[in-house]
Design a protein around this motif. Sequence first.
Motif, PDB file in Angstrom:
ATOM      1  N   ARG A   8     -24.862  13.706 -25.083  1.00 48.74           N
ATOM      2  CA  ARG A   8     -23.812  14.180 -25.980  1.00 48.74           C
ATOM      3  C   ARG A   8     -24.388  14.338 -27.378  1.00 48.74           C
ATOM      4  O   ARG A   8     -25.273  13.600 -27.773  1.00 48.74           O
ATOM      5  N   SER A  10     -24.764  14.025 -31.384  1.00 51.05           N
ATOM      6  CA  SER A  10     -24.532  12.923 -32.305  1.00 51.05           C
ATOM      7  C   SER A  10     -23.186  13.105 -33.012  1.00 51.05           C
ATOM      8  O   SER A  10     -22.803  14.220 -33.351  1.00 51.05           O
ATOM      9  N   THR A  11     -22.483  12.019 -33.230  1.00 52.11           N
ATOM     10  CA  THR A  11     -21.177  12.101 -33.881  1.00 52.11           C
ATOM     11  C   THR A  11     -21.289  12.252 -35.391  1.00 52.11           C
ATOM     12  O   THR A  11     -20.285  12.444 -36.059  1.00 52.11           O
ATOM     13  N   LYS A  74     -20.951  23.401 -20.767  1.00 47.25           N
ATOM     14  CA  LYS A  74     -20.106  22.607 -19.876  1.00 47.25           C
ATOM     15  C   LYS A  74     -19.058  23.520 -19.255  1.00 47.25           C
ATOM     16  O   LYS A  74     -18.449  24.334 -19.943  1.00 47.25           O
ATOM     17  N   GLY A  96     -17.684  14.766 -35.247  1.00 49.92           N
ATOM     18  CA  GLY A  96     -18.397  14.557 -33.989  1.00 49.92           C
ATOM     19  C   GLY A  96     -17.523  13.857 -32.960  1.00 49.92           C
ATOM     20  O   GLY A  96     -17.578  14.176 -31.767  1.00 49.92           O
ATOM     21  N   GLN A  97     -16.693  12.925 -33.399  1.00 51.50           N
ATOM     22  CA  GLN A  97     -15.792  12.220 -32.482  1.00 51.50           C
ATOM     23  C   GLN A  97     -14.754  13.179 -31.910  1.00 51.50           C
ATOM     24  O   GLN A  97     -14.453  13.139 -30.716  1.00 51.50           O
ATOM     25  N   ASN A 100     -16.329  15.206 -29.192  1.00 50.54           N
ATOM     26  CA  ASN A 100     -16.443  14.449 -27.943  1.00 50.54           C
ATOM     27  C   ASN A 100     -15.094  14.323 -27.251  1.00 50.54           C
ATOM     28  O   ASN A 100     -15.010  14.400 -26.028  1.00 50.54           O
ATOM     29  N   TRP A 101     -14.035  14.140 -28.015  1.00 53.08           N
ATOM     30  CA  TRP A 101     -12.694  14.113 -27.416  1.00 53.08           C
ATOM     31  C   TRP A 101     -12.370  15.460 -26.776  1.00 53.08           C
ATOM     32  O   TRP A 101     -11.836  15.518 -25.669  1.00 53.08           O
ATOM     33  N   LEU A 103     -14.518  17.645 -25.590  1.00 53.24           N
ATOM     34  CA  LEU A 103     -15.343  17.756 -24.380  1.00 53.24           C
ATOM     35  C   LEU A 103     -14.804  16.882 -23.252  1.00 53.24           C
ATOM     36  O   LEU A 103     -14.973  17.203 -22.073  1.00 53.24           O
ATOM     37  N   ASP A 104     -14.147  15.785 -23.613  1.00 50.70           N
ATOM     38  CA  ASP A 104     -13.536  14.906 -22.607  1.00 50.70           C
ATOM     39  C   ASP A 104     -12.187  15.426 -22.127  1.00 50.70           C
ATOM     40  O   ASP A 104     -11.591  14.857 -21.220  1.00 50.70           O
TER      41      ASP A 104
END
Length: 122
Positions: A8, A10-11, A74, A96-97, A100-101, A103-104
């Motif tokens: 992943r 970097s945040t 993805k 960055g967080q 990631n959310w 992408l989740d």
Amino acid sequence: SGGGAVIRPSTDLTVYLCREPVDMRKQIDGLALLVQEAMELNPFDKALFVFGNRQRDKVKLLFWERNGFVVWYKRLERERFKWPTHLEGTSVTLSGQELNWLLDGYDLKAMQPHKALDFQCV
């Protein structure tokens, strides 16, 4: 369950999300050109550029790493990425967080995730 190591970003990177759908056949040069012309940003900046297709089941990330570009891809099997529609502008800045959310499978407005899928090979 199906956890494991995942690569992943970097945040601590600045993340720019391209609001408009992108043809996922575009490779590095095409994506870098979109960053320059459509998003009016520099693809060589220390930033991550995120692109999604019209169906919102695929996403590509573009990043300049010291001596070359990195592309991360993805594809979702059942759900759709919840592209933030509550933010304005040609490109949207995320943390960055938040990336990631996204992408989740989280809807960044409602903070509701996708269900995890657990496929088995037969």
